[in-house]
Enzyme design. Structure first.
Site, PDB file in Angstrom:
ATOM      1  N   GLU A 441      12.580  25.815   3.592  1.00  0.00           N
ATOM      2  CA  GLU A 441      11.729  26.401   2.540  1.00  0.00           C
ATOM      3  C   GLU A 441      12.173  27.828   2.178  1.00  0.00           C
ATOM      4  OE1 GLU A 441      10.272  24.183   1.253  1.00  0.00           O
ATOM      5  OE2 GLU A 441      10.115  22.768   2.907  1.00  0.00           O
ATOM      6  N   GLY A 442      13.461  28.061   2.202  1.00  0.00           N
ATOM      7  CA  GLY A 442      14.013  29.370   1.885  1.00  0.00           C
ATOM      8  C   GLY A 442      14.259  30.152   3.154  1.00  0.00           C
TER       9      GLY A 442
END
Length: 596
Positions: A441-442
């Protein structure tokens, strides 16, 4: 074998006393979450986590998921029955809208339940977490017929959901993706391409899997401006809602990975799969960001959750393990050695983990309440302020809480000595499972860049200035309170460091962008420490008021000591981060690439 007990008392303290959730009864869904209802939900969630999911954590890690020759995937033994129990208990739809079968309760309750489930079994909890993230994107950007077709089944847990972003050649830079979408005469699209690292991509827990897929429509602009979002079910759905033919999407393989073995992380192959556009053409990131932001907050909670379960096991071990004698004299003279809990360095380690856990949990509740305000309030000003808070805090929570969560899992493992490295004690699994939260998620370096490059200057710095004002206001209001000085004085110093760092970035980052890049991670960590300090100051004030009103309890006394430890031993690191930030980027960028 590892243990886990859901921190119900701490959550109740935050909901009822620190943040006074009943004050939000004017918002939809909150009046339904009365004190009795909250107590029942927390109690049942704790029972589910402790008795159903936690016993499957180690066995799921050992067994993992199995891909069969036809592309089907089997989850570990017990997962299917447990997921059915979660679905039938209404846990997935706790805060989902009632019109789609959810209970419509506050997101705040969902977030604390998420912590319980993730501590008990992180790999398992991801199946439901991703489903509700996909549902959130459909809820905001889906067409009415898409919502009607997919959301009730997803909320009920009959179908699950995924997000399909990453490809072999692109992770963070999604403008490089190659998956293509070809429009058909009936308005649908044929999706072709390969996605990797797809959590919960294929499994046997539900009748259908609803994939949300980023792809590029033929002729679309290059880069991120040409990306669209599609809903692609594993099994096509007939007009009457029944399941039809198998769609052209299959699991090519299961990734061989460090941890979360009980979750099926898949390579997904789309071979002319039928999908439908969500939202507008070439505006796919709008819908995906809804899901990514939901996921980032969920991942932040995973960092806390693994830190909490690792702490509980380390503390239990430290009370029982006999090694050496206390420096101040034997504490268990009837035994051959003292338990290691007597040693200052063991206590330092455990308090370091605990002080983070309690501050991070407060931050989760605080931010979850802001999410509820942003989505449910009828007051535009309140919604804007809450949305500002969410935008600012999301990268801080994701980055800091997962960085520290992993570090704390390692610290907890250290308490066991060599036994921590041995699988049957479970500590090495917590370390392996916690590691992924820093990456997906980043990755956390991206979170830091997002904070410095986007969130700080957004709307002229409105969000960060509101935060500064709130913290400074609290410090001023309680500065003359003698009992609060151990909390307010360090908070004021740390806030000053954050303000100095912010000013330095404003003065030095525009002319030389590498200054921002070199400072980003330290700035994110500094911001996280100040936020945790603010949480501790708020908790300390409420704790002192409760002690003054009804007397001390072991819980309240422990709360104050843990908070003082944070202020004295952990918060001074803000000065270190400030010093690093102010050195600029010179030595970081000086070497030629070939010198590395």
């Amino acid at each position: 074998m590892p243990i886990y007990k859901a921190p119900v008392e701490d959550v109740s303290f935050l909901l009822n006393d620190v943040f006074q959730i009943d004050r939000y009864d004017n918002l939809p869904g909150f009046s339904d979450a009365s004190a009795d209802v909250r107590e029942a939900i927390l109690g049942e969630a704790a029972k589910l986590a402790e008795e159903v999911l936690q016993p499957l954590n180690r066995t799921g890690d050992l067994e993992g998921c199995t891909r069969h020759d036809d592309g089907r995937v089997s989850t570990p033994k017990g997962f299917k029955e447990a997921f059915k129990q979660v679905a039938e208990g209404g846990w997935l739809g706790l805060s989902a809208p009632a019109e789609y079968g959810g209970q419509g309760l506050p997101v705040t309750l969902s977030q604390v339940v998420t912590e319980f489930l993730s501590s008990a079994n992180m790999a398992f909890s991801m199946y439901g977490g991703l489903t509700m993230g996909a549902a959130a994107a459909l809820l905001v950007h889906g067409k009415p017929e898409q919502k009607k077709m997919f959301l009730p089944k997803m909320v009920a847990g009959e179908w699950t959901g995924t997000m399909n972003l990453t490809e072999p050649q692109c992770g963070t830079d999604l403008g490089l993706l190659r998956t293509k979408a070809v429009k058909q005469a009936d308005g649908s699209y044929k999706i072709t391409g390969t996605k990797i690292f797809i959590s919960s991509g294929e499994h046997d827990l539900a009748d259908n899997i609803i994939h949300l897929v980023l792809a590029r429509i033929e002729g679309a602009p290059s880069g991120i401006k040409g990306v669209s979002l599609f809903v692609v079910p594993k099994i096509l759905v007939n007009a009457d809602g029944s399941l039809g033919a198998r769609n052209g999407v299959t699991c090519g393989s299961i990734e061989h990975k460090m941890g979360i073995h009980g979750n099926s992380t898949c390579v997904m192959n789309y071979d002319g799969a039928t999908g439908w556009l969500i939202g507008e053409e070439n505006k796919g990131m709008q819908g995906m960001f809804v899901m990514m932001n939901e996921a980032r907050l969920g991942v932040a909670v995973q960092g806390l959750a693994q830190s909490e379960v690792a702490y509980q096991n380390a503390a239990a071990y430290a009370r029982d393990r006999l090694q050496g004698r206390a420096l101040s004299g034997a504490k268990a003279p009837d035994k051959p050695a003292d338990p290691i809990i007597v040693h200052p360095d063991v206590r330092r380690t455990l308090l370091t983990i605990r002080a983070f856990n309690e501050a991070a949990r407060a931050m989760v509740v605080w931010t979850a309440l802001k999410s509820d305000v942003a989505h449910r309030s009828s007051d535009p000003k309140d919604r804007q302020e809450a949305d500002d808070h969410m935008g600012l805090m999301t990268p801080i929570m994701k980055g800091v809480m997962t960085d520290v969560g992993f570090s704390n899992a390692v610290l907890a493992q250290q308490m066991y000595g060599g036994h921590g490295y041995i699988a049957e004690h479970g500590m090495e699994q917590f370390v392996r499972d916690a590691r992924i939260a820093m990456l997906y998620e980043g990755a956390n370096g991206i979170q830091a860049l997002d904070l410095v490059g986007r969130k700080l200057p957004r709307d002229g710095g409105r969000a960060v200035m509101a935060f500064f004002g709130e913290v400074a206001g609290f410090a001023k209001e309680h500065g003359a309170d003698e009992a609060m000085k151990p909390f307010v004085a360090p908070l004021g110093t740390a806030l000053g460091h954050l303000q100095q760092a912010t000013t330095w970035l404003m003065q030095n980052a525009m002319m030389k962008p590498d200054n921002a890049g070199a400072a980003a991670t330290d700035y994110m960590q500094l911001f996280g420490l100040v936020t945790f300090a603010y949480m501790w100051a708020r908790m300390a004030k409420v704790t002192q008021d409760k002690i003054a009103g009804s007397g001390a309890t072991p819980y309240l006394t422990t709360k104050l000591v843990t908070g003082r430890f944070f202020m004295e031993r952990m918060l001074p690191e803000t000065a270190l981060h400030l010093a690093r930030i102010q050195t600029g980027c010179a030595t970081t960028m000086e070497l030629a690439a070939e010198a590395f």
